[in-house]
Write a protein that holds these residues in place. Structure first.
Motif, mmCIF file in Angstrom:
data_model
loop_
_atom_site.group_PDB
_atom_site.id
_atom_site.type_symbol
_atom_site.label_atom_id
_atom_site.label_comp_id
_atom_site.label_asym_id
_atom_site.label_seq_id
_atom_site.Cartn_x
_atom_site.Cartn_y
_atom_site.Cartn_z
ATOM 1 N N MET A 36 56.769 -29.619 35.757
ATOM 2 C CA MET A 36 55.537 -29.122 35.648
ATOM 3 C C MET A 36 55.197 -28.387 36.016
ATOM 4 S SD MET A 36 53.002 -31.813 37.638
ATOM 5 C CE MET A 36 54.181 -32.701 38.692
ATOM 6 N N ARG A 37 53.676 -27.583 35.604
ATOM 7 C CA ARG A 37 53.149 -26.836 35.930
ATOM 8 C C ARG A 37 51.971 -26.634 36.808
ATOM 9 N NH1 ARG A 37 51.586 -23.567 30.645
ATOM 10 N NH2 ARG A 37 50.534 -24.671 30.714
ATOM 11 N N THR A 38 51.844 -26.539 37.755
ATOM 12 C CA THR A 38 50.412 -27.344 38.375
ATOM 13 C C THR A 38 49.083 -25.468 38.284
ATOM 14 O OG1 THR A 38 51.914 -27.990 39.931
ATOM 15 C CG2 THR A 38 49.327 -27.495 41.122
ATOM 16 N N ASN A 39 48.382 -25.719 37.796
ATOM 17 C CA ASN A 39 47.855 -25.188 38.180
ATOM 18 C C ASN A 39 46.180 -24.877 39.462
ATOM 19 O OD1 ASN A 39 44.851 -22.419 37.224
ATOM 20 N ND2 ASN A 39 43.945 -24.004 36.072
ATOM 21 N N VAL A 40 46.565 -24.242 39.895
ATOM 22 C CA VAL A 40 46.072 -24.357 41.681
ATOM 23 C C VAL A 40 44.317 -23.317 41.796
ATOM 24 C CG1 VAL A 40 45.776 -24.785 43.755
ATOM 25 C CG2 VAL A 40 47.963 -24.431 42.176
ATOM 26 N N MET A 41 43.098 -24.375 41.921
ATOM 27 C CA MET A 41 42.018 -23.398 42.087
ATOM 28 C C MET A 41 41.721 -23.727 43.674
ATOM 29 S SD MET A 41 40.783 -24.919 38.585
ATOM 30 C CE MET A 41 42.272 -25.793 37.745
ATOM 31 N N PHE A 42 41.127 -22.498 43.917
ATOM 32 C CA PHE A 42 40.481 -22.626 45.505
ATOM 33 C C PHE A 42 39.218 -22.724 45.686
ATOM 34 C CE2 PHE A 42 45.311 -21.559 45.253
ATOM 35 C CZ PHE A 42 46.067 -22.439 46.553
ATOM 36 N N HIS A 43 38.667 -23.169 46.402
ATOM 37 C CA HIS A 43 37.197 -23.173 46.432
ATOM 38 C C HIS A 43 36.901 -22.215 47.745
ATOM 39 C CE1 HIS A 43 36.856 -24.506 42.552
ATOM 40 N NE2 HIS A 43 37.926 -25.063 42.347
ATOM 41 N N HIS A 44 36.522 -21.158 47.999
ATOM 42 C CA HIS A 44 36.197 -20.603 49.725
ATOM 43 C C HIS A 44 37.305 -21.470 50.276
ATOM 44 C CE1 HIS A 44 31.778 -20.980 47.753
ATOM 45 N NE2 HIS A 44 32.273 -22.346 47.126
ATOM 46 N N CYS A 45 38.306 -20.839 49.877
ATOM 47 C CA CYS A 45 39.900 -20.842 50.838
ATOM 48 C C CYS A 45 40.104 -19.469 51.170
ATOM 49 C CB CYS A 45 41.111 -21.507 50.413
ATOM 50 S SG CYS A 45 40.764 -23.818 49.844
ATOM 51 N N ALA A 46 40.629 -19.365 52.208
ATOM 52 C CA ALA A 46 40.566 -17.823 53.335
ATOM 53 C C ALA A 46 42.665 -17.668 52.745
ATOM 54 C CB ALA A 46 41.103 -18.446 55.004
ATOM 55 N N GLU A 47 43.091 -16.554 52.791
ATOM 56 C CA GLU A 47 43.990 -16.419 52.012
ATOM 57 C C GLU A 47 45.162 -17.001 52.669
ATOM 58 O OE1 GLU A 47 45.021 -14.583 49.278
ATOM 59 O OE2 GLU A 47 43.264 -14.617 48.885
ATOM 60 N N THR A 48 45.161 -17.190 54.034
ATOM 61 C CA THR A 48 46.532 -17.830 54.972
ATOM 62 C C THR A 48 46.512 -19.299 54.629
ATOM 63 O OG1 THR A 48 44.951 -17.955 56.523
ATOM 64 C CG2 THR A 48 46.229 -15.826 56.660
ATOM 65 N N GLY A 49 45.077 -19.750 54.063
ATOM 66 C CA GLY A 49 45.406 -21.912 53.270
ATOM 67 C C GLY A 49 45.774 -21.558 52.572
ATOM 68 N N ILE A 50 45.528 -20.379 50.976
ATOM 69 C CA ILE A 50 46.525 -20.481 50.333
ATOM 70 C C ILE A 50 47.790 -20.616 50.193
ATOM 71 C CG2 ILE A 50 46.267 -19.307 47.875
ATOM 72 C CD1 ILE A 50 42.987 -18.516 48.272
ATOM 73 N N ALA A 51 48.157 -19.444 50.810
ATOM 74 C CA ALA A 51 49.594 -19.624 51.383
ATOM 75 C C ALA A 51 50.491 -20.258 51.134
ATOM 76 C CB ALA A 51 49.636 -18.537 51.522
ATOM 77 N N HIS A 52 49.316 -21.817 52.175
ATOM 78 C CA HIS A 52 49.439 -22.710 53.223
ATOM 79 C C HIS A 52 49.970 -23.721 51.670
ATOM 80 C CE1 HIS A 52 50.521 -26.211 56.001
ATOM 81 N NE2 HIS A 52 49.642 -26.447 55.712
ATOM 82 N N VAL A 53 49.047 -23.725 50.831
ATOM 83 C CA VAL A 53 48.747 -24.683 49.991
ATOM 84 C C VAL A 53 49.721 -24.431 49.373
ATOM 85 C CG1 VAL A 53 47.246 -25.601 48.262
ATOM 86 C CG2 VAL A 53 46.394 -25.204 50.248
ATOM 87 N N ARG A 54 50.150 -23.469 48.724
ATOM 88 C CA ARG A 54 51.388 -23.322 47.559
ATOM 89 C C ARG A 54 52.190 -23.732 47.737
ATOM 90 N NH1 ARG A 54 48.982 -20.527 42.861
ATOM 91 N NH2 ARG A 54 46.561 -19.710 43.762
ATOM 92 N N GLU A 55 53.050 -23.282 49.541
ATOM 93 C CA GLU A 55 54.035 -23.782 50.590
ATOM 94 C C GLU A 55 54.569 -25.055 49.924
ATOM 95 O OE1 GLU A 55 55.809 -23.478 54.565
ATOM 96 O OE2 GLU A 55 55.066 -21.465 53.623
ATOM 97 N N HIS A 56 53.264 -26.176 50.233
ATOM 98 C CA HIS A 56 53.162 -27.415 50.851
ATOM 99 C C HIS A 56 53.365 -28.487 49.233
ATOM 100 C CE1 HIS A 56 52.424 -31.073 53.168
ATOM 101 N NE2 HIS A 56 52.052 -31.127 52.526
ATOM 102 N N TRP A 57 52.478 -27.664 48.730
ATOM 103 C CA TRP A 57 52.692 -28.461 47.298
ATOM 104 C C TRP A 57 53.688 -28.337 46.528
ATOM 105 C CZ3 TRP A 57 49.718 -32.310 45.420
ATOM 106 C CH2 TRP A 57 49.990 -32.941 44.210
ATOM 107 N N ALA A 58 54.596 -26.831 46.691
ATOM 108 C CA ALA A 58 56.017 -26.941 45.594
ATOM 109 C C ALA A 58 57.190 -28.313 45.970
ATOM 110 C CB ALA A 58 56.412 -25.639 46.470
#
Length: 135
Positions: free
Chosen positions: A1-23
């Motif tokens: 599955m390919r996940t297309n993640v869209m972030f709205h008003h998120c800090a860079e540190t939060g983005i990295a955490h989301v990508r890692e957690h979602w994997a």
């Protein structure tokens, strides 16, 4: 599955955490979906960071050939919101595939007693009785 993640008003540190957690969640959902070509399945994941309210809104949309499944969660912890969305999607996939029946609705005690007593006969009427004379 390919996940297309869209972030709205998120800090860079939060983005990295989301990508890692979602994997890990993505791998689990991939296994559940079980398509022959997982790369053809695309999940849209929206993560909205509400810094002033200290909460995260997560929404996932999973189009399948026979249905489009969605899940949403709101939490103060982005990891908890992602976990909830993955759990809701997993339940929806299993229900869609006929793997598990939908969870029964919770009914409180009063509603259950009301349901059990229906149809009930009318209660006896209160009739005013007057007695006169010596007793």
């Amino acid at each position: 599955m390919r996940t297309n993640v869209m972030f709205h008003h998120c800090a860079e540190t939060g983005i990295a955490h989301v990508r890692e957690h979602w994997a890990a969640k993505e791998a689990y959902l991939d296994e559940l979906i079980g398509t022959e070509s997982p790369e053809e399945t695309r999940l849209d994941l929206h993560v909205h960071c509400e810094a002033e309210a200290n909460r995260f809104a997560v929404r996932a949309v999973l189009p399948l050939p026979s249905a489009t499944l969605t899940a949403e969660a709101l939490d103060e912890d982005v990891g908890m919101a992602l976990d909830r969305v993955a759990e809701l999607l997993a339940q929806a996939v299993q229900q869609h595939r006929g793997g598990t029946p939908p969870a029964p609705e919770k009914i409180d005690e009063v509603e259950e007693a009301s349901t059990e007593s229906f149809p009930a006969s009318d209660a006896p009427a209160w009739t005013h009785i007057s007695v006169s004379g010596p007793s």
